[in-house]
Motif scaffolding. Structure first.
Motif, PDB file in Angstrom:
ATOM      1  N   SER A   1      -1.204   4.157  14.549  1.00  0.00           N
ATOM      2  CA  SER A   1      -1.534   2.727  14.490  1.00  0.00           C
ATOM      3  C   SER A   1      -1.274   2.163  13.090  1.00  0.00           C
ATOM      4  O   SER A   1      -0.878   1.008  12.947  1.00  0.00           O
ATOM      5  N   THR A   2      -1.461   2.964  12.060  1.00  0.00           N
ATOM      6  CA  THR A   2      -1.184   2.529  10.694  1.00  0.00           C
ATOM      7  C   THR A   2       0.308   2.302  10.509  1.00  0.00           C
ATOM      8  O   THR A   2       0.728   1.327   9.876  1.00  0.00           O
ATOM      9  N   VAL A   3       1.109   3.194  11.076  1.00  0.00           N
ATOM     10  CA  VAL A   3       2.571   3.044  10.989  1.00  0.00           C
ATOM     11  C   VAL A   3       2.998   1.774  11.716  1.00  0.00           C
ATOM     12  O   VAL A   3       3.796   0.994  11.195  1.00  0.00           O
ATOM     13  N   TYR A   4       2.456   1.533  12.899  1.00  0.00           N
ATOM     14  CA  TYR A   4       2.809   0.325  13.652  1.00  0.00           C
ATOM     15  C   TYR A   4       2.427  -0.938  12.875  1.00  0.00           C
ATOM     16  O   TYR A   4       3.204  -1.890  12.804  1.00  0.00           O
ATOM     17  N   ARG A   5       1.243  -0.947  12.287  1.00  0.00           N
ATOM     18  CA  ARG A   5       0.818  -2.120  11.515  1.00  0.00           C
ATOM     19  C   ARG A   5       1.698  -2.313  10.284  1.00  0.00           C
ATOM     20  O   ARG A   5       2.033  -3.444   9.926  1.00  0.00           O
ATOM     21  N   ALA A   6       2.095  -1.223   9.657  1.00  0.00           N
ATOM     22  CA  ALA A   6       2.980  -1.321   8.490  1.00  0.00           C
ATOM     23  C   ALA A   6       4.336  -1.880   8.907  1.00  0.00           C
ATOM     24  O   ALA A   6       4.906  -2.730   8.210  1.00  0.00           O
ATOM     25  N   LEU A   7       4.868  -1.429  10.030  1.00  0.00           N
ATOM     26  CA  LEU A   7       6.151  -1.956  10.518  1.00  0.00           C
ATOM     27  C   LEU A   7       6.039  -3.459  10.805  1.00  0.00           C
ATOM     28  O   LEU A   7       6.938  -4.229  10.462  1.00  0.00           O
TER      29      LEU A   7
ATOM     30  N   THR B   1       0.844  -1.191   0.000  1.00  0.00           N
ATOM     31  CA  THR B   1       0.000   0.000   0.000  1.00  0.00           C
ATOM     32  C   THR B   1       0.882   1.245   0.000  1.00  0.00           C
ATOM     33  O   THR B   1       2.070   1.182   0.366  1.00  0.00           O
ATOM     34  N   PRO B   2       0.333   2.369  -0.383  1.00  0.00           N
ATOM     35  CA  PRO B   2       1.110   3.616  -0.296  1.00  0.00           C
ATOM     36  C   PRO B   2       1.590   3.891   1.133  1.00  0.00           C
ATOM     37  O   PRO B   2       2.697   4.399   1.334  1.00  0.00           O
ATOM     38  N   GLN B   3       0.775   3.516   2.120  1.00  0.00           N
ATOM     39  CA  GLN B   3       1.165   3.730   3.515  1.00  0.00           C
ATOM     40  C   GLN B   3       2.384   2.877   3.872  1.00  0.00           C
ATOM     41  O   GLN B   3       3.327   3.364   4.507  1.00  0.00           O
ATOM     42  N   ARG B   4       2.377   1.611   3.486  1.00  0.00           N
ATOM     43  CA  ARG B   4       3.523   0.739   3.763  1.00  0.00           C
ATOM     44  C   ARG B   4       4.762   1.240   3.037  1.00  0.00           C
ATOM     45  O   ARG B   4       5.867   1.195   3.576  1.00  0.00           O
ATOM     46  N   GLN B   5       4.593   1.726   1.815  1.00  0.00           N
ATOM     47  CA  GLN B   5       5.731   2.244   1.071  1.00  0.00           C
ATOM     48  C   GLN B   5       6.321   3.470   1.767  1.00  0.00           C
ATOM     49  O   GLN B   5       7.535   3.608   1.872  1.00  0.00           O
ATOM     50  N   ARG B   6       5.454   4.335   2.280  1.00  0.00           N
ATOM     51  CA  ARG B   6       5.939   5.515   2.996  1.00  0.00           C
ATOM     52  C   ARG B   6       6.683   5.127   4.270  1.00  0.00           C
ATOM     53  O   ARG B   6       7.710   5.725   4.611  1.00  0.00           O
ATOM     54  N   VAL B   7       6.183   4.124   4.977  1.00  0.00           N
ATOM     55  CA  VAL B   7       6.857   3.653   6.193  1.00  0.00           C
ATOM     56  C   VAL B   7       8.202   3.040   5.824  1.00  0.00           C
ATOM     57  O   VAL B   7       9.229   3.323   6.467  1.00  0.00           O
ATOM     58  N   LEU B   8       8.247   2.227   4.782  1.00  0.00           N
ATOM     59  CA  LEU B   8       9.505   1.636   4.339  1.00  0.00           C
ATOM     60  C   LEU B   8      10.492   2.719   3.925  1.00  0.00           C
ATOM     61  O   LEU B   8      11.678   2.659   4.280  1.00  0.00           O
ATOM     62  N   ASP B   9      10.026   3.722   3.207  1.00  0.00           N
ATOM     63  CA  ASP B   9      10.891   4.832   2.803  1.00  0.00           C
ATOM     64  C   ASP B   9      11.441   5.565   4.022  1.00  0.00           C
ATOM     65  O   ASP B   9      12.616   5.945   4.049  1.00  0.00           O
ATOM     66  N   ALA B  10      10.609   5.750   5.050  1.00  0.00           N
ATOM     67  CA  ALA B  10      11.052   6.442   6.265  1.00  0.00           C
ATOM     68  C   ALA B  10      12.125   5.641   6.985  1.00  0.00           C
ATOM     69  O   ALA B  10      13.146   6.197   7.407  1.00  0.00           O
ATOM     70  N   VAL B  11      11.925   4.332   7.128  1.00  0.00           N
ATOM     71  CA  VAL B  11      12.936   3.495   7.788  1.00  0.00           C
ATOM     72  C   VAL B  11      14.234   3.533   6.986  1.00  0.00           C
ATOM     73  O   VAL B  11      15.328   3.624   7.554  1.00  0.00           O
ATOM     74  N   THR B  12      14.128   3.498   5.672  1.00  0.00           N
ATOM     75  CA  THR B  12      15.311   3.560   4.812  1.00  0.00           C
ATOM     76  C   THR B  12      16.066   4.861   5.042  1.00  0.00           C
ATOM     77  O   THR B  12      17.297   4.858   5.186  1.00  0.00           O
ATOM     78  N   ARG B  13      15.354   5.966   5.095  1.00  0.00           N
ATOM     79  CA  ARG B  13      15.996   7.270   5.289  1.00  0.00           C
ATOM     80  C   ARG B  13      16.603   7.420   6.675  1.00  0.00           C
ATOM     81  O   ARG B  13      17.667   8.001   6.835  1.00  0.00           O
ATOM     82  N   LEU B  14      15.919   6.897   7.697  1.00  0.00           N
ATOM     83  CA  LEU B  14      16.362   7.102   9.072  1.00  0.00           C
ATOM     84  C   LEU B  14      17.485   6.161   9.496  1.00  0.00           C
ATOM     85  O   LEU B  14      18.254   6.487  10.385  1.00  0.00           O
ATOM     86  N   GLY B  15      17.565   4.985   8.918  1.00  0.00           N
ATOM     87  CA  GLY B  15      18.594   4.022   9.323  1.00  0.00           C
ATOM     88  C   GLY B  15      18.164   3.230  10.538  1.00  0.00           C
ATOM     89  O   GLY B  15      17.871   2.054  10.451  1.00  0.00           O
ATOM     90  N   HIS B  16      18.149   3.852  11.695  1.00  0.00           N
ATOM     91  CA  HIS B  16      17.630   3.271  12.934  1.00  0.00           C
ATOM     92  C   HIS B  16      16.541   4.212  13.410  1.00  0.00           C
ATOM     93  O   HIS B  16      16.776   5.414  13.517  1.00  0.00           O
ATOM     94  N   ALA B  17      15.371   3.683  13.702  1.00  0.00           N
ATOM     95  CA  ALA B  17      14.269   4.567  14.058  1.00  0.00           C
ATOM     96  C   ALA B  17      13.274   3.883  14.966  1.00  0.00           C
ATOM     97  O   ALA B  17      12.913   2.736  14.740  1.00  0.00           O
ATOM     98  N   THR B  18      12.824   4.623  15.956  1.00  0.00           N
ATOM     99  CA  THR B  18      11.704   4.137  16.769  1.00  0.00           C
ATOM    100  C   THR B  18      10.424   4.327  15.960  1.00  0.00           C
ATOM    101  O   THR B  18      10.400   5.113  14.998  1.00  0.00           O
ATOM    102  N   PRO B  19       9.356   3.661  16.339  1.00  0.00           N
ATOM    103  CA  PRO B  19       8.092   3.904  15.648  1.00  0.00           C
ATOM    104  C   PRO B  19       7.697   5.388  15.668  1.00  0.00           C
ATOM    105  O   PRO B  19       7.187   5.911  14.679  1.00  0.00           O
ATOM    106  N   ASP B  20       7.971   6.075  16.768  1.00  0.00           N
ATOM    107  CA  ASP B  20       7.654   7.502  16.842  1.00  0.00           C
ATOM    108  C   ASP B  20       8.477   8.308  15.835  1.00  0.00           C
ATOM    109  O   ASP B  20       7.978   9.274  15.259  1.00  0.00           O
ATOM    110  N   ASP B  21       9.736   7.921  15.625  1.00  0.00           N
ATOM    111  CA  ASP B  21      10.566   8.579  14.610  1.00  0.00           C
ATOM    112  C   ASP B  21       9.948   8.401  13.225  1.00  0.00           C
ATOM    113  O   ASP B  21       9.912   9.328  12.417  1.00  0.00           O
TER     114      ASP B  21
END
Length: 138
Positions: free
Chosen positions: A52-58, A16-36
Protein backbone atom coordinates in the motif's frame (compact mmCIF):
# COMPACT_ATOMS: atom_id res chain seq x y z
CA UNK A 1 13.54 14.76 -11.67
CA UNK A 2 15.94 16.92 -9.64
CA UNK A 3 13.15 19.16 -8.35
CA UNK A 4 10.72 16.39 -7.37
CA UNK A 5 11.32 17.21 -3.70
CA UNK A 6 10.57 20.89 -4.33
CA UNK A 7 7.39 20.02 -6.21
CA UNK A 8 6.26 17.77 -3.37
CA UNK A 9 6.97 20.50 -0.78
CA UNK A 10 4.95 23.00 -2.83
CA UNK A 11 1.96 20.68 -2.33
CA UNK A 12 2.62 20.30 1.37
CA UNK A 13 4.27 16.91 0.92
CA UNK A 14 7.87 15.79 1.03
CA UNK A 15 10.23 13.39 -0.70
CA UNK A 16 10.24 10.56 1.79
CA UNK A 17 12.79 7.75 1.65
CA UNK A 18 9.93 5.45 0.61
CA UNK A 19 8.96 7.67 -2.34
CA UNK A 20 12.61 7.93 -3.35
CA UNK A 21 12.95 4.14 -3.32
CA UNK A 22 9.81 3.77 -5.45
CA UNK A 23 11.08 6.40 -7.90
CA UNK A 24 14.45 4.64 -8.06
CA UNK A 25 12.70 1.32 -8.77
CA UNK A 26 10.61 2.78 -11.60
CA UNK A 27 13.76 4.37 -13.02
CA UNK A 28 15.61 1.05 -12.95
CA UNK A 29 12.74 -1.02 -14.34
CA UNK A 30 11.67 1.27 -17.19
CA UNK A 31 8.15 -0.18 -17.42
CA UNK A 32 6.81 -1.78 -14.27
CA UNK A 33 3.60 -2.91 -12.69
CA UNK A 34 3.08 -1.95 -9.06
CA UNK A 35 3.93 -5.56 -8.15
CA UNK A 36 7.24 -5.24 -10.04
CA UNK A 37 8.01 -2.10 -8.04
CA UNK A 38 7.06 -3.82 -4.77
CA UNK A 39 9.42 -6.72 -5.61
CA UNK A 40 12.36 -4.47 -6.52
CA UNK A 41 11.89 -2.28 -3.46
CA UNK A 42 11.75 -5.44 -1.30
CA UNK A 43 15.11 -6.50 -2.76
CA UNK A 44 16.89 -3.13 -2.59
CA UNK A 45 18.32 -3.70 0.88
CA UNK A 46 16.15 -1.10 2.61
CA UNK A 47 13.48 -1.66 5.23
CA UNK A 48 10.37 -3.51 4.11
CA UNK A 49 7.60 -1.42 2.56
CA UNK A 50 3.97 -2.46 2.53
CA UNK A 51 2.49 -2.73 -0.97
CA UNK A 52 0.00 0.00 0.00
CA UNK A 53 2.94 2.35 0.64
CA UNK A 54 4.30 1.63 -2.85
CA UNK A 55 0.87 2.30 -4.39
CA UNK A 56 0.52 5.59 -2.52
CA UNK A 57 4.03 6.62 -3.56
CA UNK A 58 3.23 5.86 -7.21
CA UNK A 59 0.04 7.94 -6.95
CA UNK A 60 1.93 10.86 -5.39
CA UNK A 61 4.65 10.73 -8.06
CA UNK A 62 2.05 10.49 -10.80
CA UNK A 63 0.15 13.51 -9.44
CA UNK A 64 3.40 15.48 -9.88
CA UNK A 65 3.79 14.11 -13.42
CA UNK A 66 7.09 12.47 -12.48
CA UNK A 67 5.76 9.05 -13.44
CA UNK A 68 2.92 8.06 -15.72
CA UNK A 69 1.18 4.83 -16.50
CA UNK A 70 -0.25 2.92 -19.42
CA UNK A 71 -2.72 0.04 -19.40
CA UNK A 72 -1.10 -2.63 -21.55
CA UNK A 73 -3.87 -5.10 -20.76
CA UNK A 74 -6.83 -5.46 -18.42
CA UNK A 75 -4.60 -6.09 -15.43
CA UNK A 76 -2.40 -3.69 -13.50
CA UNK A 77 -1.07 -0.55 -15.17
CA UNK A 78 2.55 -0.28 -16.26
CA UNK A 79 4.39 2.69 -14.71
CA UNK A 80 7.27 4.57 -16.31
CA UNK A 81 9.06 7.87 -15.91
CA UNK A 82 6.96 10.68 -17.36
CA UNK A 83 9.77 11.77 -19.67
CA UNK A 84 9.64 8.27 -21.18
CA UNK A 85 6.10 8.87 -22.50
CA UNK A 86 7.33 9.52 -26.02
CA UNK A 87 6.00 6.35 -27.59
CA UNK A 88 2.98 4.12 -28.07
CA UNK A 89 2.91 0.54 -26.80
CA UNK A 90 2.11 -2.25 -29.25
CA UNK A 91 0.87 -5.33 -27.40
CA UNK A 92 0.71 -8.72 -29.10
CA UNK A 93 -2.43 -10.61 -28.11
CA UNK A 94 -0.86 -13.92 -29.13
CA UNK A 95 2.53 -13.97 -27.38
CA UNK A 96 2.25 -10.96 -25.05
CA UNK A 97 5.27 -9.19 -26.51
CA UNK A 98 5.28 -5.42 -25.99
CA UNK A 99 6.98 -3.19 -28.55
CA UNK A 100 7.24 0.58 -28.82
CA UNK A 101 6.67 2.86 -31.78
CA UNK A 102 7.03 6.61 -32.16
CA UNK A 103 3.95 8.55 -31.03
CA UNK A 104 4.16 10.66 -34.20
CA UNK A 105 2.73 7.64 -36.04
CA UNK A 106 -0.58 8.39 -34.28
CA UNK A 107 -0.66 12.04 -35.35
CA UNK A 108 -3.20 11.43 -38.13
CA UNK A 109 -5.42 9.49 -35.73
CA UNK A 110 -5.26 12.24 -33.09
CA UNK A 111 -5.96 14.86 -35.77
CA UNK A 112 -9.00 12.96 -37.01
CA UNK A 113 -10.36 12.55 -33.46
CA UNK A 114 -9.92 16.27 -32.89
CA UNK A 115 -11.59 17.21 -36.18
CA UNK A 116 -14.56 14.86 -35.76
CA UNK A 117 -15.10 14.90 -32.00
CA UNK A 118 -13.29 18.02 -30.78
CA UNK A 119 -11.40 15.71 -28.43
CA UNK A 120 -7.67 16.17 -27.83
CA UNK A 121 -6.25 12.65 -27.64
CA UNK A 122 -3.30 11.84 -25.38
CA UNK A 123 -1.64 9.10 -27.41
CA UNK A 124 1.23 8.76 -24.93
CA UNK A 125 -1.18 6.87 -22.68
CA UNK A 126 -2.10 4.52 -25.49
CA UNK A 127 -1.57 0.81 -26.05
CA UNK A 128 -2.54 -0.75 -29.37
CA UNK A 129 -3.42 -4.45 -29.29
CA UNK A 130 -2.93 -6.79 -32.22
CA UNK A 131 -0.30 -9.25 -33.39
CA UNK A 132 3.46 -8.77 -33.59
CA UNK A 133 5.22 -9.46 -36.89
CA UNK A 134 6.28 -12.95 -35.76
CA UNK A 135 2.78 -14.06 -34.69
CA UNK A 136 1.11 -12.45 -37.70
CA UNK A 137 3.20 -14.50 -40.12
CA UNK A 138 2.47 -17.84 -38.41
Amino acid sequence: MQNVGERLRAQGRRMTPQRQRVLDAVTRLGHATPDDVVALVAADGGPALAPSTVYRALEALESLEVVGHTHLDHRAPSYHLADHADHIHLVCRSCGRVEECRRELAADFAGNVLAVNGFVADVTHMAVHGQCSTCATR
